[in-house]
Structure formats: structure tokens, C-alpha cells
Design a protein around this motif. Structure first.
Motif, PDB file in Angstrom:
ATOM      1  N   SER A  93       0.814  -1.220   0.000  1.00  0.00           N
ATOM      2  CA  SER A  93       0.000   0.000   0.000  1.00  0.00           C
ATOM      3  C   SER A  93       0.844   1.265   0.000  1.00  0.00           C
ATOM      4  O   SER A  93       0.327   2.356  -0.251  1.00  0.00           O
ATOM      5  N   HIS A  94       2.121   1.166   0.286  1.00  0.00           N
ATOM      6  CA  HIS A  94       3.017   2.319   0.267  1.00  0.00           C
ATOM      7  C   HIS A  94       3.822   2.396  -1.023  1.00  0.00           C
ATOM      8  O   HIS A  94       4.721   3.222  -1.141  1.00  0.00           O
ATOM      9  N   GLY A  95       3.528   1.530  -1.996  1.00  0.00           N
ATOM     10  CA  GLY A  95       4.229   1.560  -3.262  1.00  0.00           C
ATOM     11  C   GLY A  95       5.588   0.896  -3.238  1.00  0.00           C
ATOM     12  O   GLY A  95       6.374   1.034  -4.177  1.00  0.00           O
ATOM     13  N   VAL A  96       5.900   0.148  -2.181  1.00  0.00           N
ATOM     14  CA  VAL A  96       7.192  -0.527  -2.041  1.00  0.00           C
ATOM     15  C   VAL A  96       7.058  -1.956  -2.577  1.00  0.00           C
ATOM     16  O   VAL A  96       6.062  -2.642  -2.305  1.00  0.00           O
ATOM     17  N   SER A  97       8.075  -2.403  -3.337  1.00  0.00           N
ATOM     18  CA  SER A  97       8.047  -3.758  -3.902  1.00  0.00           C
ATOM     19  C   SER A  97       7.851  -4.796  -2.798  1.00  0.00           C
ATOM     20  O   SER A  97       8.511  -4.742  -1.751  1.00  0.00           O
ATOM     21  N   LYS A  98       6.956  -5.747  -3.046  1.00  0.00           N
ATOM     22  CA  LYS A  98       6.672  -6.772  -2.041  1.00  0.00           C
ATOM     23  C   LYS A  98       7.861  -7.730  -1.904  1.00  0.00           C
ATOM     24  O   LYS A  98       8.528  -8.076  -2.886  1.00  0.00           O
ATOM     25  N   ASP A  99       8.093  -8.148  -0.660  1.00  0.00           N
ATOM     26  CA  ASP A  99       9.131  -9.153  -0.345  1.00  0.00           C
ATOM     27  C   ASP A  99       8.463 -10.146   0.595  1.00  0.00           C
ATOM     28  O   ASP A  99       8.527 -10.018   1.806  1.00  0.00           O
ATOM     29  N   THR A 100       7.814 -11.134  -0.016  1.00  0.00           N
ATOM     30  CA  THR A 100       6.955 -12.038   0.754  1.00  0.00           C
ATOM     31  C   THR A 100       7.707 -12.758   1.860  1.00  0.00           C
ATOM     32  O   THR A 100       7.219 -12.854   2.991  1.00  0.00           O
ATOM     33  N   ASP A 101       8.899 -13.265   1.561  1.00  0.00           N
ATOM     34  CA  ASP A 101       9.629 -14.044   2.579  1.00  0.00           C
ATOM     35  C   ASP A 101      10.602 -13.205   3.391  1.00  0.00           C
ATOM     36  O   ASP A 101      11.287 -13.710   4.281  1.00  0.00           O
ATOM     37  N   GLY A 102      10.662 -11.882   3.086  1.00  0.00           N
ATOM     38  CA  GLY A 102      11.513 -11.006   3.881  1.00  0.00           C
ATOM     39  C   GLY A 102      12.986 -11.318   3.791  1.00  0.00           C
ATOM     40  O   GLY A 102      13.728 -11.028   4.734  1.00  0.00           O
ATOM     41  N   ASP A 103      13.429 -11.841   2.648  1.00  0.00           N
ATOM     42  CA  ASP A 103      14.850 -12.193   2.526  1.00  0.00           C
ATOM     43  C   ASP A 103      15.677 -11.068   1.918  1.00  0.00           C
ATOM     44  O   ASP A 103      16.871 -11.229   1.651  1.00  0.00           O
ATOM     45  N   GLY A 104      15.063  -9.898   1.703  1.00  0.00           N
ATOM     46  CA  GLY A 104      15.780  -8.760   1.161  1.00  0.00           C
ATOM     47  C   GLY A 104      15.779  -8.704  -0.341  1.00  0.00           C
ATOM     48  O   GLY A 104      16.269  -7.728  -0.923  1.00  0.00           O
ATOM     49  N   VAL A 105      15.242  -9.711  -1.000  1.00  0.00           N
ATOM     50  CA  VAL A 105      15.146  -9.724  -2.461  1.00  0.00           C
ATOM     51  C   VAL A 105      13.681  -9.572  -2.826  1.00  0.00           C
ATOM     52  O   VAL A 105      12.855 -10.404  -2.432  1.00  0.00           O
ATOM     53  N   PRO A 106      13.298  -8.470  -3.555  1.00  0.00           N
ATOM     54  CA  PRO A 106      11.882  -8.260  -3.880  1.00  0.00           C
ATOM     55  C   PRO A 106      11.330  -9.391  -4.730  1.00  0.00           C
ATOM     56  O   PRO A 106      12.064 -10.060  -5.463  1.00  0.00           O
TER      57      PRO A 106
END
Length: 554
Positions: A381-394
Motif C-alpha cells: 500500500s506504500h508503493g514498495v516492492s513486495k518481499d513475501t519471505d523477507g529475505d531482502g530480495v523483492p
């Protein structure tokens, strides 16, 4: 007496203005076609279709008023207090500010001089019964009827900071036609002049005809006169007559204020001043010369240069009449529609808002925290690329969309390296031996304040000791271990603290980065502590990318 009545009226006005009457003004629905006259319907239809910006003027009610009050003539004979009058009027608004009013007034005024006069030698039938040189006290009673047409200007209904008002202040002026019938009380009940009365009063107050004793003089005159006003006063023979009375055109001016009692009824206070080009409303236009003529004759007279005028101070009630109409327009604020429409639009056509979105990710630039997201990349919602697993790679670059936490850190493609199961680690650890010559022993831990990634003086001292041990044991590696696997923010905080310890050992203490093993986000330890241990038998990188750079502590 006049001053007392004026003070009473002023006090009543102040009481009324201070809140005796509520603000009952109201507006109307500009879209209601039933309030629009037939001739204004074309404009109204264009307005409803947004083809014309101004609403049509609504039908508004007529105002019919009745009033009563006090009148006084300003002339050569001093008026004898305020006397009665009454009037009726009809008023119609031509706009929100200007209206027309037709009014009929009936007024009666009296006058009585408290100083004596000697009638001059001109023809004046009213005082012809008195002997030459005989003093008289001029008096009169006049009845005035006036029909006027007035233009009324409302002064306070256009309001910028309030929608309604409970009172209406106005000024007016116009033309009038008036007739008057003036009589004097020159004779007693037997038809004889008041010679003895006037002579007695003159002798008693000779040289004392001042404001201080005028009440006594007038009382003496009133007590001796019958107040019959039987004699017609002097009139101008060239003056036209109407209904047998003297007719004169006139001009009227005045001001007033109305207080709303309801939508149909209001209370009015008004003062009207009439200017007439006549000096005979009070029945007297001559005054005696300073020097008398020959004995036995009347003193020569001169005509006064001023004209008479009169005033009508009144209190009235006004009634609004008319169906399918709004109140008279002077009660409405013409800005009410515009302000209400701006505040809560019901009619105006609002354009569809167009907001810039440079990267086309569906989040407008003013709210986009990542304004250059590649086309097609999913964003939050803030326009930031999603990173589903939070590994730092979008996600749009991640070849392993969901990498378990224990398999992180990951490489540039988002692919992680999962650790061996505990059973396999135990077997391997039993089979492996530490390199010869590594005797670094137990190492201390480094503590951080809550949410802090900065090294304190005590932490730096601890790391200086660790660095010395590493220098003394050149064959040893050291694992730097941070804890915090519960959330993305905890993992990033753990990474920041491990990174701070390794950077300090490399940059400040001169330790080779290859001798350090970077471990973060592990479980089972204190999240505010970074442990250092002998890592000679372990494998691992000396640096890894931040798992969640958007959450990184500076």
C-alpha cells in the motif's frame, strides 16, 4: 416628556437586540421548482442542467405592516410634545438588497409657544380678532395625511461569517404627497379672544420666557384655554387643495430595524423624516419686526426663510403573505447557497481527480515510498516492492519466493542455503577436530540497549580484548552470533548489531574479515546480546546483505 419617550424606546431597542428574539432566518432549497415563477423557469432549468451557474430568483412573500407612534412638526411654533400617528404599508423585494414600499400615514401634531408674539400686519385671519399690538401665544393642531413610495435598502443581510440573522437594519428614501389641515385655538368657548389670559401670562413672566420656566408658562396657558382649535390657520391661497385641504409634494428619508419573531411576523422600530416645501404646517410663517410701527397699528412682519418638516417615530408589526414563496428576500443571505454548496456539494459538477503515478504501480506519487518501481512489480500500500519471505530480495527478482528463515541469508537471486539437520551436525561435529593450535577459549558477549545498534564504551572495551585474543591465536576464526527470529524487524535489528560488531573488529581493531563468520537472526538467545565464540570448525560468510533494508537502523 419627549426625552423620556425616546429613552424608553432606546432601552426597548437595546433589550431586543441583546437577544430577546432568536435568530430565526432560514434559507431555501434552490432546486425546488415550485418556488420559481413561470418567467424564471427557463433559467431554473438551465441551472439544474448545469448549463447556467446562477440559480433563478425564487418567488418571495409580500410584507404588510401596521404601525403606530409619535409625530412632531419642526416649524416656527414649538411642538407640544410627541403626539399620535398611525400607518399601514405594503413592501415587496426587487432583490436581496433593494425593495419598494408604499405607505399611508395619518399623523397629528400640536404646538404651543411659551414666549409671546405680536401678530404682524399681514393678512392672517386666524389672529384677526386681536387688537393691534395685543400679544398672543401662537399655537396649532395639525392633521397630516401622507402617501409615499419609498425605496428601501437592506444593510445587513449579506453576511460573510454567519448564515442567518434575527434582525434587519435598513434605510429608505422616497417621494410623497401630503395634505394637512391646521387649526389654532384663538378663541374661547364663547367666541372671544384670550386677551385677558395672554396679557396676564405675559405680565407674570415678562422678561422670564426661558427654558427654565416654560413648563409653568405652558401649564398656565393650557389651564386657561379650551383646546377647541376652532379657527383655521393661515394657508397659502396659491397652494393646491385636495379633499379641501392643502396639498404639497414631499420627500421622505429614514432608518429602521426589524426583529424577527417568526417566519411570518416581525417587530419594527422606525423613524421617518418628511421634508416639505411649506412654512404653514404649523399655521405660522410670519414673525414680528424688532421695532413696532405707529401707535395703534400692528408691527410690520417679515416672512421666515425656513420650511417646516415633521418626524414620525413608530413601532409596528409586519406580516409576510404569500404561498409557495420564500420569505422576503431581505431576510435571506444571498451567499448562503454558495457557501453551502462549497461545504457540501449537492449540485455542482465535480471533475474526477487525476493524481500522478510516475511508475504506474497504482500508488500515487505523493504516497509512494518507492517512486521508481519496475513495471509489473507487485507493491504494498506504500508503493514498495513486495518481499513475501523477507529475505531482502523483492518478489519480482526472487527465484525462491518463500525462503524459510533458517535458510537465510540468500544470494542475489533470493535463493537460500538451508543448514544441515541437527542430527547431521552432531555427527559431523564429532568427526571433525579443531585445527591445531587454536586455543582461543571462551569469548565474552556484547550487550546493546533496547532497539540500539550503537556500541557503548564498555562494548568497545570488550571487543578490544577479543581482538587481542584473535591476534594471539592467528589460526582461529570467531563466529559473531545475533538473535531475533520472531519478526522481520527483529531479524533486521539482529543483522545491524552483528554488522556493527564485525565492522568494529575489522575497521578499528585490524582483524581480517575472513576470520569472522556472520550469523544473525538465530533463536534461543537474548535479542539484545551478540555472542562471540570459537568458529574455527564452522563455515559461513563474513558479510551478508541486509535482510530487510527498509527496516534498517541508521
Amino acid at each position: 416628556m419627549v426625552r423620556k419617550k425616546l429613552k424608553l424606546l432606546t432601552a426597548l431597542l437595546c433589550l431586543t437586540a441583546s437577544g430577546a428574539f432568536a435568530q430565526l432566518g432560514s434559507s431555501y432549497d434552490v432546486k425546488d421548482s415550485s418556488l420559481i415563477s413561470k418567467k424564471n423557469l427557463p433559467q431554473h432549468n438551465e441551472f439544474l442542467n448545469n448549463a447556467y451557474p446562477y440559480p433563478a430568483k425564487p418567488r418571495n412573500q409580500w410584507e404588510v405592516g401596521v404601525k403606530g407612534g409619535w409625530s412632531a412638526v419642526a416649524g416656527d411654533v414649538r411642538y407640544q410634545g410627541l403626539t399620535g400617528g398611525a400607518g399601514i404599508s405594503v413592501r415587496k423585494a426587487l432583490g436581496y438588497v433593494f425593495s419598494l414600499r408604499a405607505e399611508y400615514d395619518w399623523m397629528r401634531s400640536k404646538g404651543l409657544n411659551f414666549s409671546p408674539s405680536v401678530p404682524p400686519d399681514v393678512a392672517n385671519s386666524a389672529w384677526s380678532a386681536y387688537a393691534p399690538g395685543q400679544v398672543v401665544f401662537y399655537n396649532y393642531r395639525t392633521t397630516i395625511q401622507e402617501l409615499s413610495l419609498q425605496g428601501v435598502v437592506t444593510l445587513n443581510n449579506i453576511r460573510f461569517h454567519k448564515a442567518k440573522t434575527g434582525f434587519n437594519l435598513y434605510a429608505f428614501g422616497g417621494i410623497a404627497g401630503m395634505i394637512y389641515d391646521t387649526k389654532v385655538d384663538a378663541l374661547d368657548g364663547n367666541g372671544n379672544p384670550y386677551t385677558n389670559l395672554f396679557t396676564t401670562v405675559n405680565n407674570n413672566y415678562s422678561g422670564q420666557f426661558t427654558y427654565e420656566n416654560r413648563k409653568d408658562i405652558r401649564k398656565a396657558l393650557k389651564d386657561g384655554m379650551d383646546k377647541s382649535y376652532e379657527t383655521h390657520a393661515e394657508t397659502d391661497v396659491a397652494q393646491p387643495k385636495l379633499f379641501g385641504q392643502s396639498f404639497k409634494p414631499a420627500a421622505v428619508v429614514g432608518m429602521g430595524v426589524q426583529f424577527k419573531l417568526s417566519k411570518k411576523l416581525n417587530l419594527q422600530f422606525e423613524d421617518k423624516y418628511t421634508i416639505v416645501k411649506s412654512d404653514l404646517i404649523d399655521g405660522q410663517q410670519w414673525q414680528a419686526a424688532a421695532v413696532a410701527g405707529a401707535p395703534g397699528t400692528r408691527p410690520q412682519g417679515i416672512m421666515t426663510r425656513d420650511f417646516d418638516s415633521y418626524n414620525f417615530l413608530s413601532v409596528g408589526l409586519n406580516f409576510n403573505l404569500g404561498g409557495k414563496s420564500v420569505e422576503p428576500l431581505w431576510w435571506l443571505n444571498p451567499l448562503d447557497y454558495a457557501y453551502n454548496e462549497i461545504n457540501a456539494p449537492r449540485h455542482m459538477k465535480l471533475p474526477k481527480p487525476v493524481l500522478d503515478d510516475a511508475d504506474g504501480d497504482g500508488v500515487t506519487d505523493q504516497f509512494d515510498l518507492e517512486p521508481n518501481t519496475p513495471a509489473g512489480a507487485p507493491v504494498d500500500s506504500h508503493g514498495v516492492s513486495k518481499d513475501t519471505d523477507g529475505d531482502g530480495v523483492p518478489d519480482y527478482k526472487d527465484k525462491e519466493l518463500i525462503t524459510p528463515t533458517q535458510c537465510q541469508p540468500v544470494d542475489a537471486d533470493g535463493v537460500g542455503k538451508c543448514p544441515e539437520p541437527p542430527c547431521c551436525q552432531d555427527i559431523r561435529n564429532n568427526m571433525m577436530t579443531k585445527p591445531a593450535g587454536c586455543g582461543i577459549g571462551d569469548l565474552p558477549s556484547v550487550s546493546f540497549g533496547a532497539k540500539s545498534v550503537s556500541l557503548s564504551k564498555d562494548a568497545k572495551a570488550v571487543l578490544a580484548g577479543v581482538a587481542q585474543k584473535m591476534k594471539d591465536n592467528a589460526n582461529c576464526k570467531v563466529a559473531v552470533v545475533g538473535y531475533g527470529e520472531s519478526s522481520k524487524s527483529a531479524q533486521q535489528l539482529s543483522w545491524d548489531r552483528v554488522n556493527a560488531v564485525i565492522n568494529y573488529l575489522v575497521e578499528k581493531e585490524g582483524i581480517n574479515a575472513d576470520r569472522l563468520i556472520f550469523k544473525y537472526g538465530e533463536g534461543g538467545g537474548d535479542a539484545n546480546t551478540v555472542d562471540l565464540r570459537d568458529g574455527s570448525g564452522e563455515e559461513g560468510p563474513n558479510t551478508v546483505p541486509a535482510p530487510h533494508p527498509n527496516l534498517r537502523k541508521k
